[in-house]
Design an enzyme around this catalytic site. Structure first.
Site, PDB file in Angstrom:
ATOM      1  N   GLU A  34       0.829  -1.203   0.000  1.00  0.00           N
ATOM      2  CA  GLU A  34       0.000   0.000   0.000  1.00  0.00           C
ATOM      3  C   GLU A  34       0.860   1.249   0.000  1.00  0.00           C
ATOM      4  O   GLU A  34       0.333   2.361  -0.057  1.00  0.00           O
ATOM      5  CB  GLU A  34      -0.889   0.034   1.245  1.00  0.00           C
ATOM      6  CG  GLU A  34      -1.959  -1.019   1.304  1.00  0.00           C
ATOM      7  CD  GLU A  34      -2.856  -0.833   2.506  1.00  0.00           C
ATOM      8  OE1 GLU A  34      -3.124   0.317   2.886  1.00  0.00           O
ATOM      9  OE2 GLU A  34      -3.282  -1.850   3.073  1.00  0.00           O
ATOM     10  N   CYS A  65      -4.063  -5.135   2.253  1.00  0.00           N
ATOM     11  CA  CYS A  65      -3.111  -6.000   2.970  1.00  0.00           C
ATOM     12  C   CYS A  65      -2.936  -7.392   2.379  1.00  0.00           C
ATOM     13  O   CYS A  65      -2.192  -8.196   2.941  1.00  0.00           O
ATOM     14  CB  CYS A  65      -3.531  -6.107   4.438  1.00  0.00           C
ATOM     15  SG  CYS A  65      -3.547  -4.523   5.302  1.00  0.00           S
ATOM     16  N   HIS A 100      -4.401 -12.991   8.749  1.00  0.00           N
ATOM     17  CA  HIS A 100      -4.024 -11.579   8.710  1.00  0.00           C
ATOM     18  C   HIS A 100      -4.174 -10.976  10.100  1.00  0.00           C
ATOM     19  O   HIS A 100      -5.132 -11.257  10.827  1.00  0.00           O
ATOM     20  CB  HIS A 100      -4.892 -10.811   7.713  1.00  0.00           C
ATOM     21  CG  HIS A 100      -4.556  -9.348   7.696  1.00  0.00           C
ATOM     22  ND1 HIS A 100      -3.288  -8.883   7.461  1.00  0.00           N
ATOM     23  CD2 HIS A 100      -5.325  -8.249   7.920  1.00  0.00           C
ATOM     24  CE1 HIS A 100      -3.274  -7.560   7.528  1.00  0.00           C
ATOM     25  NE2 HIS A 100      -4.500  -7.149   7.812  1.00  0.00           N
TER      26      HIS A 100
END
Length: 349
Positions: free
Chosen positions: A80, A112, A234
């Protein structure tokens, strides 16, 4: 079978404790920090960015196992926070590791999960016979506006994976994805910091998509959580991965090796790659790893991975620092130095 040939991670050595951020932003900040379960986060040095993190991670991967740079046909860097809006990070990584000209190189962005999307692309190219090896990298110097909840977790770090089908140290048995248009987190072009939907980022964003991809994988493979030795989810904070693993039936012991976020922070595209690297640091032949990433916007990639005996014979894990080594190699800074390193404050012209 296509899989991971070698791997490497990189984490900057500077750290800031979340209690130091809370000290600057007051009592509400302390409450936010405690709720997220993150004690400290990695901060880039003044000359570090997504590109330098990616190069270091790729070099560490190649130090563990020799791969002819001329045989690397693809490089994908998911992030990002690419240093350039127009100029690929991936091309510079290729030059730095001696892999140019590369057949195909590109920068990926899917919040992500851009790093795991790169793994999937490399898998497809290897399986098709178009390339022998591909490198997939997930790395970020994550952004968080001063005083925002994101500032307590947004960190720096990443990991690189060489993907191929010649004696992999870990076979990727299957991958699948679950994607919908769920805008829980976003940053428009030209804006310095992202915005987020607060609690909306949990449900229906994070939990729906991770469970969607994970359940799809378990059904396809005909497996259950107890069939796996380790799991990596995550980790935007310490609470979410613990909760979603319990919802799916995984134990705290299965996720413990890959749960770096309490001492690292959220490295965005680097979060799951670093967690998987930490797990591979201790994995033994025959171990099975369940992986599910998440990217806002929103989507999840799931992987079923089996570690092979090549992890003990064809790579030297000690040739590059482990994730634990990188987490322990640190120097604390105060908020003023942190703000300078992150470009939140700059010297007047």
């Amino acid at each position: 079978m296509v899989g991971i040939i070698t791997y490497g991670a990189y984490i900057p050595r500077f750290r800031i404790k979340t209690e130091e951020i809370a000290r600057v932003w007051g009592a509400n900040g302390a409450e936010i920090a405690a709720g997220l379960g993150v004690k400290e986060k990695a901060v880039p040095d003044l000359d570090e960015d997504t590109l330098t993190i990616s190069v270091n991670a790729a070099r560490f991967a190649l130090e563990r196992r020799s791969v002819n740079p001329d045989e690397i046909g693809a490089i994908y860097v998911g992030s990002e926070s690419h240093p350039y809006a127009v100029k690929p990070t991936a091309a510079t990584v290729g030059e730095a590791i001696g892999a140019t000209p590369v057949m195909t190189a590109a920068d990926y962005e899917f919040a992500c999960k851009a790093g795991t999307a790169g793994i999937q692309t490399c898998m497809g190219l290897v399986k098709s016979g178009m390339i022998k090896y591909g490198i997939a990298i997930g790395a970020d110097v994550a952004q968080g506006a001063p005083g925002d909840a994101l500032e307590y977790t947004a960190a720096a770090g990443g990991a690189a994976f060489v993907i191929g089908d010649k004696d992999p140290i870990a076979e990727i048995n299957h991958t699948c994805s679950f994607t919908t248009d769920t805008p829980d987190f976003w940053r428009r072009e030209g804006q310095g910091y992202p915005r987020h939907g607060g609690r909306f980022s949990g449900e229906p964003a994070y939990f729906k998509h991770i469970q969607g991809a994970a359940k799809m994988m378990l059904e396809y493979m005909g497996t259950k959580p107890s069939d796996y030795d380790y799991a990596v989810f995550h980790q935007p904070n310490a609470k979410f991965p613990r909760n979603v693993s319990a919802m799916l039936g995984f134990t705290s012991e299965q996720i413990k090796p890959g749960l770096a976020v309490p001492r690292l922070g959220n490295t965005y595209s680097g979060a799951v790659p670093v967690g998987l690297s930490a797990t591979l640091d201790i994995a033994k032949p025959g171990d099975r790893i369940f992986v599910t990433s998440y990217g806002s916007g929103s989507g999840s990639d799931a992987f079923d991975i089996t570690v092979t005996d090549k992890i003990e014979t064809l790579i030297n894990r000690k040739a590059a620092p482990s994730v634990e080594d990188l987490l322990n190699h640190k120097k604390y800074v105060d908020y003023a130095v942190y703000a300078k390193h992150k470009g939140k404050i700059v010297r007047a012209a």
